[in-house]
Scaffold this motif. Structure first.
Motif, PDB file in Angstrom:
ATOM      1  N   ARG A 268       0.826  -1.201   0.000  1.00  0.00           N
ATOM      2  CA  ARG A 268       0.000   0.000   0.000  1.00  0.00           C
ATOM      3  C   ARG A 268       0.861   1.252   0.000  1.00  0.00           C
ATOM      4  O   ARG A 268       0.560   2.236  -0.690  1.00  0.00           O
ATOM      5  CB  ARG A 268      -0.916  -0.015   1.223  1.00  0.00           C
ATOM      6  N   HIS A 269       1.966   1.236   0.743  1.00  0.00           N
ATOM      7  CA  HIS A 269       2.876   2.385   0.774  1.00  0.00           C
ATOM      8  C   HIS A 269       3.527   2.602  -0.584  1.00  0.00           C
ATOM      9  O   HIS A 269       3.653   3.746  -1.058  1.00  0.00           O
ATOM     10  CB  HIS A 269       3.933   2.157   1.852  1.00  0.00           C
ATOM     11  N   ARG A 270       3.924   1.527  -1.261  1.00  0.00           N
ATOM     12  CA  ARG A 270       4.550   1.655  -2.571  1.00  0.00           C
ATOM     13  C   ARG A 270       3.553   2.168  -3.609  1.00  0.00           C
ATOM     14  O   ARG A 270       3.918   2.965  -4.486  1.00  0.00           O
ATOM     15  CB  ARG A 270       5.114   0.311  -3.003  1.00  0.00           C
ATOM     16  N   ASN A 271       2.310   1.746  -3.523  1.00  0.00           N
ATOM     17  CA  ASN A 271       1.292   2.249  -4.455  1.00  0.00           C
ATOM     18  C   ASN A 271       1.044   3.736  -4.256  1.00  0.00           C
ATOM     19  O   ASN A 271       0.827   4.473  -5.229  1.00  0.00           O
ATOM     20  CB  ASN A 271      -0.003   1.457  -4.288  1.00  0.00           C
ATOM     21  N   ARG A 272       1.056   4.195  -3.017  1.00  0.00           N
ATOM     22  CA  ARG A 272       0.872   5.625  -2.770  1.00  0.00           C
ATOM     23  C   ARG A 272       2.030   6.432  -3.338  1.00  0.00           C
ATOM     24  O   ARG A 272       1.845   7.539  -3.855  1.00  0.00           O
ATOM     25  CB  ARG A 272       0.734   5.866  -1.269  1.00  0.00           C
ATOM     26  N   GLN A 273       3.249   5.889  -3.233  1.00  0.00           N
ATOM     27  CA  GLN A 273       4.399   6.595  -3.785  1.00  0.00           C
ATOM     28  C   GLN A 273       4.319   6.683  -5.301  1.00  0.00           C
ATOM     29  O   GLN A 273       4.708   7.697  -5.896  1.00  0.00           O
ATOM     30  CB  GLN A 273       5.686   5.882  -3.360  1.00  0.00           C
ATOM     31  N   LYS A 275       1.584   6.857  -7.103  1.00  0.00           N
ATOM     32  CA  LYS A 275       0.500   7.740  -7.512  1.00  0.00           C
ATOM     33  C   LYS A 275       0.838   9.217  -7.352  1.00  0.00           C
ATOM     34  O   LYS A 275       0.094  10.071  -7.822  1.00  0.00           O
ATOM     35  CB  LYS A 275      -0.762   7.419  -6.724  1.00  0.00           C
ATOM     36  N   LYS A 276       1.954   9.568  -6.703  1.00  0.00           N
ATOM     37  CA  LYS A 276       2.332  10.965  -6.539  1.00  0.00           C
ATOM     38  C   LYS A 276       2.734  11.557  -7.890  1.00  0.00           C
ATOM     39  O   LYS A 276       3.425  10.897  -8.680  1.00  0.00           O
ATOM     40  CB  LYS A 276       3.485  11.095  -5.544  1.00  0.00           C
TER      41      LYS A 276
END
Length: 310
Positions: A268-273, A275-276
């Motif tokens: 989940r953390h990698r997906n948020r990164q 999407k930036k």
């Protein structure tokens, strides 16, 4: 004199707050204790009334600290009390099929006047249920207190096994060994300095003090081993399903859940990164302002023949 008047007034207040017992209203049922699993029938009787429409049975609930009406469509009747009340031939009967220990306690018959709302109750009858449930064993002074069908012990050690059973009255315990006349009248079996001669099947027997024919028993096989790898492996194979579930399966499931949770958080953390928004150098040059005297070149994708007038 004043004290007597106060006591009399308090008694009258209590009698008006609770349903009074009627001499003409009675409840019939077993006068002696009944055995768990038997069928019990109670009947509501009235000397002055043959119409039992306004009559019902009640049971005192210690948990609710009040009398609970059983002849109703409430969930307590269907789920908790599970009684069968019939009205036929001007008789009001309540059948308790396969009675269990949680159904013991006081019962009474109640009449409610629809016009005045007054409640008339009979003297309660107390049903006492004799029960003796299954035996459980636990090994004392051991890291694993559970006892399976086979109990492994190290040569020279002390084995202590306690036997217990749930009953209406404290049962009488007795230990015995198969193919032997040895008997120990106790709930705890103690075997000191065990060896090959101590091996065998040991049985615990619990007997109800009021009904000697009511008996429950459970046994285990004792095996004595040395602490070598092969025999330790045999000890592990002799663990019960509960032991395996407690010491192997449960930690494995908890560890799997923990690893799965950490992986989910990481993804989940990698997906948020990802999407930036990303700003490239080319976009930065295209959006850079032009000032007088600036030495920065102007980026353009098309040719421009007109000079820039400053």
């Amino acid at each position: 004199m004043k004290a007597a008047v106060c006591v009399l007034g308090l008694a009258l207040l209590c009698s008006s707050a609770s349903p009074g017992a009627s001499a003409g209203l009675t409840i019939s049922g077993p006068q002696a204790p009944v055995l768990e699993g038997d069928d019990v029938t109670l009947e509501c009787l009235s000397d002055s009334d043959y119409d039992m429409t306004n009559y019902t049975f009640q049971k005192y609930s210690r948990w609710m600290r009040s009398w609970v009406s059983l002849d109703s469509s409430q969930y307590l009747r269907c789920w908790y009390f599970s009684v069968n009340i019939t009205r036929s031939d001007e008789r009001l009967l309540m059948h308790l099929k396969d009675i269990s220990e949680w159904r013991n306690g006081p019962y009474r018959c109640v009449r409610t006047d629809n016009r005045t709302g007054e409640v008339e109750a009979s003297e309660p009858i107390n049903i006492s249920v004799i029960f003796l449930q299954g035996i459980s064993m636990r090994r004392l002074h051991s890291w694993s207190g559970s006892v399976s069908d086979v109990l492994w012990a190290e040569r020279g050690s002390t084995v202590e096994v306690q036997c217990s059973a749930s009953a209406s009255r404290p049962p009488l315990y007795e230990w015995s060994q198969e193919l032997s006349d040895w008997i120990l009248p106790s709930d705890t079996l103690v075997l000191r300095n065990v060896n090959e001669e101590s091996e065998g099947r040991y049985m615990c027997q619990a007997r109800h003090p009021d009904m000697r024919s009511l008996v429950r028993s459970r046994s285990f096989q004792l095996r004595v081993v040395d602490q070598n790898p092969l025999e330790v492996r045999g000890v592990v194979s002799g663990l019960s399903f509960g032991d395996i579930l407690l010491f192997i399966a449960v930690p494995t499931v908890l560890l799997s859940v923990l690893v799965f949770t950490l992986l989910s958080l990481l993804l989940r953390h990698r997906n948020r990164q990802r999407k930036k928004p990303q700003i490239s150098l080319v976009d930065g040059e295209q959006r850079a302002p032009i000032y007088k005297g600036s030495l920065q070149s102007v980026y353009s994708t098309s040719s421009d023949s007109q000079p820039l007038v400053m």
